[in-house]
Design a protein around this motif. Structure first.
Motif, short mmCIF file in Angstrom:
data_model
loop_
_atom_site.label_atom_id
_atom_site.label_comp_id
_atom_site.label_asym_id
_atom_site.label_seq_id
_atom_site.Cartn_x
_atom_site.Cartn_y
_atom_site.Cartn_z
N VAL A 186 0.74 -1.25 0.02
CA VAL A 186 0.09 -0.01 0.02
C VAL A 186 0.82 1.21 -0.05
N ASN A 187 1.83 1.25 0.87
CA ASN A 187 2.46 2.68 1.12
C ASN A 187 4.07 2.61 0.48
N ALA A 188 4.30 1.70 -0.36
CA ALA A 188 5.80 1.73 -0.98
C ALA A 188 6.34 2.81 -1.29
N GLU A 189 5.65 3.66 -1.79
CA GLU A 189 6.35 5.02 -2.19
C GLU A 189 6.64 6.08 -1.13
N SER A 190 6.25 5.66 0.20
CA SER A 190 6.73 6.51 1.39
C SER A 190 8.06 5.93 2.01
N LEU A 191 8.63 5.05 1.24
CA LEU A 191 9.97 4.47 1.73
C LEU A 191 10.97 5.02 0.88
N SER A 192 11.41 6.23 0.93
CA SER A 192 12.24 6.77 0.13
C SER A 192 12.65 8.27 0.75
N GLY A 249 13.25 11.09 -0.77
CA GLY A 249 12.22 12.08 -1.32
C GLY A 249 10.86 12.12 -0.62
N ALA A 250 10.51 11.20 -0.31
CA ALA A 250 9.05 11.09 0.47
C ALA A 250 9.35 11.60 1.87
N PHE A 251 10.55 11.30 2.44
CA PHE A 251 10.79 11.92 3.74
C PHE A 251 10.88 13.39 3.59
N LEU A 252 11.34 13.97 2.63
CA LEU A 252 11.96 15.36 2.50
C LEU A 252 10.43 16.18 2.19
N ALA A 253 9.54 15.37 1.43
CA ALA A 253 8.14 16.04 0.97
C ALA A 253 7.23 15.81 1.91
N HIS A 254 7.49 14.85 3.23
CA HIS A 254 6.76 14.97 4.49
C HIS A 254 5.56 13.99 3.97
N ASN A 255 5.88 13.18 3.05
CA ASN A 255 4.95 12.02 2.48
C ASN A 255 4.96 10.95 3.87
N ARG A 256 4.27 11.12 4.73
CA ARG A 256 4.60 10.07 5.92
C ARG A 256 3.85 8.57 5.40
N GLY A 257 2.93 8.59 4.79
CA GLY A 257 2.26 7.14 4.23
C GLY A 257 1.53 6.69 5.48
N LEU A 258 1.91 6.20 6.61
CA LEU A 258 1.36 5.63 7.71
C LEU A 258 0.48 6.71 8.57
N PHE A 259 -0.80 6.57 9.05
CA PHE A 259 -1.51 7.49 9.80
C PHE A 259 -0.77 7.35 11.27
N PHE A 276 10.85 7.21 14.14
CA PHE A 276 11.41 8.13 13.53
C PHE A 276 11.01 8.45 12.06
N PHE A 277 11.15 7.47 11.33
CA PHE A 277 11.01 7.74 9.83
C PHE A 277 9.95 8.48 9.47
N PHE A 278 8.71 7.93 9.89
CA PHE A 278 7.45 8.45 9.54
C PHE A 278 6.97 9.65 10.04
N GLN A 279 7.73 10.40 10.81
CA GLN A 279 7.71 11.85 11.17
C GLN A 279 6.49 12.31 11.68
N HIS A 280 5.78 11.44 12.52
CA HIS A 280 4.68 12.01 13.41
C HIS A 280 5.38 12.41 14.76
N ARG A 281 5.37 13.74 14.91
CA ARG A 281 6.07 14.09 15.96
C ARG A 281 5.45 14.08 17.21
N THR A 282 4.28 13.82 17.21
CA THR A 282 3.44 13.32 18.51
C THR A 282 3.76 11.95 18.94
N VAL A 283 4.06 11.22 18.21
CA VAL A 283 4.56 9.80 18.31
C VAL A 283 6.04 9.81 18.85
N TRP A 284 6.79 10.85 18.11
CA TRP A 284 8.11 11.08 18.89
C TRP A 284 8.23 11.45 20.25
N VAL A 285 7.41 12.26 20.62
CA VAL A 285 7.35 12.93 21.96
C VAL A 285 6.89 11.76 23.08
N THR A 286 5.63 11.07 22.38
CA THR A 286 5.42 10.11 23.39
C THR A 286 6.40 9.08 23.66
N SER A 287 7.08 8.55 22.72
CA SER A 287 7.97 7.47 22.59
C SER A 287 9.08 7.81 23.56
#
Length: 441
Positions: free
Chosen positions: A144-150, A152-162, A200-211
């Motif tokens: 489903v979200n293979a395009e988010s594993l790059s 470029g996706a990281f820089l474009a903030h394409n996090r893929g996963l909710f 870390f890679f999927f950039q949900h900052r709330t989850v960063w802080v919670t972790s």
């Protein structure tokens, strides 16, 4: 080859986790961003109602297996739902006029439902759930979200996963962390780093802080329950490997992708200035829009009248509402949503399990890695709840977690009662002569 029958009992957990896109998207595909018709929308609507009905049924069916907080939550939810139904019938002539509002209460039945179900059938532990999360993550990213594993996706903030899907990765993060410190197995150390990298890679900052808060709390609890686990080579391995990997990665990124460091700096700046930058600014505007209604109904909230209230959240640039009327308010904070609909009384009802677990930890910390994982996950959910409404699967995890904490944490032994001093037994009294009346012959 024999398959242990206990693996069939994980079906209950899969029914729970299927309410999250990490699992459901594997079958429905990813919904488009423009909210155009898609099978996932119909699935989510139907499954939410199915999930609520299943939880109510399981709570009633396995009521006799409920203990402690699970039974408290059952009756508190029954009373709250009954009062809301009475209000609906009194003012609208029907016992459930707005299912959207009722569904927010019915999700609490997931706590006694999964507590009672697994108290009855048993067999499943957290070690059985973790592989299911890893498999779902791999399939979701592959299909489903293979395009988010790059990069470029990281820089474009394409996090893929909710955010809720990435938050679910805290289960393997905390579990592998605690098990590694208990058993010192390299496999768990590597899986812990893999879960940390994914979060870390999927950039949900709330989850960063919670972790970060969860790992810190986990370490503090370990110092109380089993301080020897943090001795020896455990901490050097936990700290040294990340420092080595980060150093090598930073050297590579500086040469090949210098814009990645700029992206990370922007992310951390958004966390530091959460009320004026990024999505935090969006949430701050929403909070200011709805807070006056919370102040006007502080005790019991607006309840059904809240659903009728027109959307109050407007785009400051176009002066148009962000959402459509008649579909709820899409409040992006558990605290704001709960206070808006149910007030301070409702908020207390929702956080009762968290307060219960915190109280248990103050009294006694279990040394079991699984019990520690459940306790930390439940408590730090209050950090995640600052930015998001709680995912429905989490309430089922609370129920299962309460059960496992009870099973894995032995009750404190009562202090022995001092024996009474033995008194010398008194000799039995000698029989006395009978004082009977005498008659002359």
């Amino acid at each position: 080859m024999k398959i242990s029958i206990r693996y069939f009992y994980i079906v209950g957990i899969l029914v729970l986790l299927f309410s999250d896109p990490l699992f459901s998207e594997i079958f429905t595909g990813k919904a488009p961003d423009d909210l155009s018709p898609h099978p996932s929308h119909a699935f989510n609507l139907i499954y939410a109602r199915f999930f609520a009905i299943v939880c109510v049924a399981l709570s009633v069916l396995y009521y006799r297996y409920l203990r402690g907080m699970a039974r408290v939550m059952f009756w508190a939810t029954v009373v709250a739902t009954g009062l809301l139904a009475a209000e609906s019938y009194w003012f609208y002539g029907t016992p459930m006029v707005y299912p959207h509002v009722f569904q927010k209460l019915l999700v609490l039945f997931a706590i006694p439902a999964f507590y009672g179900f697994y108290a009855r059938v048993g067999r499943i532990t957290l070690a059985d759930i973790i592989p299911a999360v890893w498999v779902a993550l791999a399939l979701n990213l592959a299909l489903v979200n293979a395009e988010s594993l790059s990069v470029g996706a990281f820089l474009a903030h394409n996090r893929g996963l909710f955010a809720s899907s990435v938050y679910l990765l805290m289960l393997p993060l905390l579990y592998h962390f605690s098990v590694y410190l208990a058993q010192r197995q390299t496999r768990h150390l590597l899986l812990f780093f893999l879960a940390a990298f994914a979060i870390f890679f999927f950039q949900h900052r709330t989850v960063w802080v919670t972790s970060a808060v969860a790992l810190a709390l986990n370490g503090v609890l370990l110092l109380r329950a089993a301080p020897m686990r943090l001795a020896g080579a455990a901490l050097p391995m936990l700290m040294g490997i990340p420092l080595l990997v980060v150093s090598l990665a930073a050297s590579f990124i500086l040469v090949s992708y210098p814009e990645v460091l700029q992206k990370l700096a922007a992310n951390f700046s958004d966390i530091e200035n959460h009320s004026t930058q990024g999505t935090g600014e969006w949430r701050a505007i929403q909070f200011d829009s709805y807070w006056p209604f919370v102040q006007d109904h502080p005790v019991l909230g607006m309840r059904l009248a809240g659903f009728e209230l027109p959307v109050q959240f407007y785009n400051p640039e176009s002066n148009m509402p962000f959402f459509e009327d008649g579909h709820g308010h899409n409040l992006h904070s558990f605290y704001l949503e709960t206070l808006f609909y149910f007030g301070a009384v409702g908020l207390l009802l929702f956080v009762l399990p968290h307060l219960y677990v915190a109280r248990q930890l103050l009294r006694r910390v279990s040394a079991s890695p699984e019990a520690l994982t459940w306790a930390v996950l439940i408590i730090t959910n209050l950090v995640y709840a600052y930015s998001y409404c709680l995912p429905s699967f989490f309430y089922g995890l609370i129920g299962f977690g309460l059960l496992r904490i009870t099973q894995l944490t032995p009750a404190p032994q009562a202090a022995p009662i001092p024996a009474r001093p033995q008194l010398r037994p008194r000799p039995a009294p000698l029989p006395t002569a009978s004082k009977s009346l005498s008659f002359p012959a």
